[in-house]
Design a protein around this motif. Structure first.
Motif, PDB file in Angstrom:
ATOM      1  N   PRO A  68      15.016  -3.219  45.992  1.00 21.56           N
ATOM      2  CA  PRO A  68      14.580  -1.828  46.144  1.00 21.56           C
ATOM      3  C   PRO A  68      13.119  -1.587  45.802  1.00 21.56           C
ATOM      4  N   PHE A  69      12.453  -2.538  45.133  1.00 23.66           N
ATOM      5  CA  PHE A  69      11.070  -2.317  44.708  1.00 23.66           C
ATOM      6  C   PHE A  69      10.075  -3.146  45.512  1.00 23.66           C
ATOM      7  N   GLN A  70      10.516  -3.790  46.592  1.00 24.91           N
ATOM      8  CA  GLN A  70       9.637  -4.643  47.375  1.00 24.91           C
ATOM      9  C   GLN A  70       8.533  -3.821  48.024  1.00 24.91           C
ATOM     10  N   GLY A  71       7.272  -4.184  47.769  1.00 19.28           N
ATOM     11  CA  GLY A  71       6.150  -3.462  48.336  1.00 19.28           C
ATOM     12  C   GLY A  71       5.915  -2.095  47.735  1.00 19.28           C
ATOM     13  N   GLY A 126       3.704   2.664  39.759  1.00 16.94           N
ATOM     14  CA  GLY A 126       4.049   4.047  39.472  1.00 16.94           C
ATOM     15  C   GLY A 126       5.324   4.466  40.183  1.00 16.94           C
ATOM     16  N   ALA A 127       5.440   4.139  41.484  1.00 16.61           N
ATOM     17  CA  ALA A 127       6.644   4.477  42.236  1.00 16.61           C
ATOM     18  C   ALA A 127       7.849   3.725  41.702  1.00 16.61           C
ATOM     19  N   ILE A 172      21.620  -4.276  41.121  1.00 21.58           N
ATOM     20  CA  ILE A 172      20.367  -4.469  41.851  1.00 21.58           C
ATOM     21  C   ILE A 172      20.156  -5.954  42.097  1.00 21.58           C
ATOM     22  N   ALA A 173      19.732  -6.313  43.306  1.00 23.21           N
ATOM     23  CA  ALA A 173      19.330  -7.683  43.612  1.00 23.21           C
ATOM     24  C   ALA A 173      17.820  -7.717  43.796  1.00 23.21           C
ATOM     25  N   THR A 174      17.143  -8.624  43.099  1.00 26.37           N
ATOM     26  CA  THR A 174      15.699  -8.771  43.250  1.00 26.37           C
ATOM     27  C   THR A 174      15.303 -10.214  42.999  1.00 26.37           C
ATOM     28  N   SER A 175      14.283 -10.671  43.725  1.00 28.01           N
ATOM     29  CA  SER A 175      13.726 -12.005  43.499  1.00 28.01           C
ATOM     30  C   SER A 175      12.598 -11.976  42.483  1.00 28.01           C
ATOM     31  N   ASP A 176      12.210 -10.787  42.043  1.00 27.29           N
ATOM     32  CA  ASP A 176      11.054 -10.618  41.166  1.00 27.29           C
ATOM     33  C   ASP A 176      11.527 -10.421  39.730  1.00 27.29           C
ATOM     34  N   VAL A 177      11.202 -11.363  38.862  1.00 31.76           N
ATOM     35  CA  VAL A 177      11.688 -11.289  37.486  1.00 31.76           C
ATOM     36  C   VAL A 177      11.059 -10.124  36.728  1.00 31.76           C
ATOM     37  N   GLY A 192       4.835   3.642  51.670  1.00 27.02           N
ATOM     38  CA  GLY A 192       5.998   2.785  51.486  1.00 27.02           C
ATOM     39  C   GLY A 192       6.794   3.144  50.243  1.00 27.02           C
ATOM     40  N   GLY A 193       6.093   3.467  49.156  1.00 26.22           N
ATOM     41  CA  GLY A 193       6.786   3.833  47.926  1.00 26.22           C
ATOM     42  C   GLY A 193       7.582   5.114  48.079  1.00 26.22           C
TER      43      GLY A 193
END
Length: 507
Positions: free
Chosen positions: A430-433, A437-438, A457-462, A406-407
């Motif tokens: 863009p970084f989900q899952g 390292g990736a 970038i949009a992300t729900s992860d702070v 996935g990465g």
């Protein structure tokens, strides 16, 4: 001495000549939460499959409550007291059944309840399970009507009802907001307090800091380290990826150049708040906030997937209203959507759906010769450049995407939009899952892009927001609720500050 709920001793597994697990040992006590850390390919999934009875180990011993067992099937593992809750909602229950029916499904199938039950008895038993786990959803509605977070909670409550000895949670917060994750952590704490051992797999350091009593790190199929509270997350990360992760926070941009794009009073819905925002060349801006805050909607407006309800957009010095993605791409505005297989990657049976073809697809018009034939040398050169720059682990430019982790798939998606100069690059989750390292490789590649490009970038992860951003915007109800610039305080201090802003935006 307390007998371990589960103990794995010298477990090994090979696929052909590839040694995936090399004498891995771990133990988890009743009522203990142990985090399993590791980059993609470290062996986490294989170990979990062995514990869950999906795959047999080549060698080693697994003990449940001090008794050695050979787990030849998931049914045997479940009978021994090992229950897994997977990240995919497709595995979280039967969508067409009610929440109550899902909560008692294992008991009916396991003959612990009569096969034919009145709706009243089902509701009564389901209410008992919900009460013990603190699950507060309408038990009469279909499972399909619940949010992703609520379905995860139902799956854990269902597992809890069987009184397992070990509960395996595989990336349970991958698609959850911070507030939804907190609800899940509350349920995990109830599970822990009841004496059930928990194996918790997550790429998110904030998850581990919040819930884990210990962390075990795998790399290349071997245990590289074990960490107890207070968790040294920096050391655990080094053990996981084999190198020091250096903070990429940059000094505050002086904004000496004109903005790449300006939003003036842009409304994402009718009568909503107006967004005023400048995006500058060479700066990474991240928007975060609770689900429904408008993160994806903002990117979709800028990429021409939907019109704004009101307001004005300026690209460079000219008014700009994209009529669709083709307009946006022609103007140098590129976007990678949240679901990479739906928005960026073609099925592997499709002609040209390999690594090189995937990168080249949106650039065919620019890379074709006068007669319309694609220059394959340019396509292969772009793929080779991407493989080197992002460290894509593959066999070569013609490798199929479904053969990659996935990465590495996500690296190909981002590389596609780095193959030509961009004025504005839009990345939705863009970084989900993607492992740490990736994620670090992806962010480094964004930092190395042409400084004339602005990145949103949009992300729900702070945690992801802090690692990637020069500037962070917190959205609420499709408007900007706060702006935050990561300072020089320690990472956990920055994380706490941003979590406080996001929690305030959700109130």
């Amino acid at each position: 001495m307390t007998v371990a709920a589960i103990r794995a001793q010298a477990v090994s597994k090979s696929f052909g000549s590839n040694l995936v697990l090399d004498s891995v040992s771990l133990s988890i006590a009743p009522g203990e939460v142990v985090a399993l850390m590791g980059a993609n390919g470290a062996g986490k999934s294989t170990l979990v499959k062995i514990l869950a009875g999906v795959q047999p180990a080549d060698s080693g011993v697994i003990e449940i409550g001090g008794q050695a067992l050979r787990l030849a099937s998931p049914a045997q593992a479940q009978a021994a007291g090992i229950v897994s809750v997977h990240q995919s909602v497709a595995d979280a229950g039967v969508s067409a059944l009610s929440v109550a029916e899902n909560l008692v499904l294992d008991e009916i199938c396991g003959a612990r309840l009569p096969l034919f039950l009145s709706p009243r008895r089902i509701r009564r038993r389901a209410a008992e399970i919900a009460g013990k786990t603190g699950l507060s959803v309408d038990l009469s509605q279909p499972l399909a009507a619940l949010s992703l977070a609520e379905r995860q909670l139902v799956a854990i409550a269902r597992a809890f009802a069987g009184r397992p000895k070990l509960l395996i949670l595989d990336e349970p917060t991958a698609s959850l907001s911070a507030l939804e994750a907190e609800r899940l952590f509350g349920l995990v704490e109830r599970v822990k307090a009841s004496g059930i051992a928990v194996l918790f797999i997550s790429h998110k350091l904030a998850d581990l800091r919040r819930i884990a009593d210990r962390a075990i790190v795998l790399r290349h199929g071997r245990v590289q380290g074990e960490f107890t509270r207070p968790l040294d997350l920096a050391a655990a990360t080094r053990a996981m990826i084999g190198r020091q992760v250096v903070s990429t926070v940059r000094a505050q941009n002086a904004h000496t150049s004109a903005p790449s794009l300006t939003l003036s009073g842009v409304q994402l819905r009718e009568h909503g708040p107006g967004i005023n925002l400048d995006l500058f060349p060479g700066e990474i801006t991240v928007v975060t906030g609770p689900l429904g805050a408008g993160k994806s909607s903002l990117l979709e407006v800028l990429f021409g997937l939907r019109p704004p309800a009101a307001g004005r957009i300026t690209l460079g010095s000219k008014p700009w209203t994209p009529r669709g993605p083709a307009d946006a791409i022609a103007a140098g505005v590129f976007m990678a959507g949240e679901d990479r297989w739906r928005t960026s990657l073609a099925p592997h049976e499709t002609l040209g759906a390999d690594l090189a073809g995937t990168i080249a697809l949106p650039h065919l018009k620019n890379w074709s010769h006068a007669l319309g034939f694609l220059g394959f040398g340019r396509e292969l050169a772009a793929a080779q450049t991407a493989i080197r720059r992002l460290g894509i682990v593959c066999r070569g430019p013609r490798d199929r995407l479904d053969h990659l982790s996935g990465g590495n798939q996500q690296k190909v998606v981002v590389a596609r939009w780095q193959a030509r100069p961009a004025r504005l690059l839009l990345l939705d989750e863009p970084f989900q899952g993607v492992d740490l390292g990736a994620r670090h490789d992806l962010i480094a590649s964004l930092r190395a892009m042409d400084p004339s490009a602005a990145i949103l970038i949009a992300t729900s992860d702070v945690e992801e927001a802090l690692e990637a951003a020069d500037r962070i915007l917190v959205l609420r109800d499709r408007g900007i609720a706060a702006e935050y610039r990561p300072g020089q305080e320690d990472f956990l201090g920055r994380l706490t500050n941003l979590e406080t802003l996001v929690a305030g935006a959700a109130d």
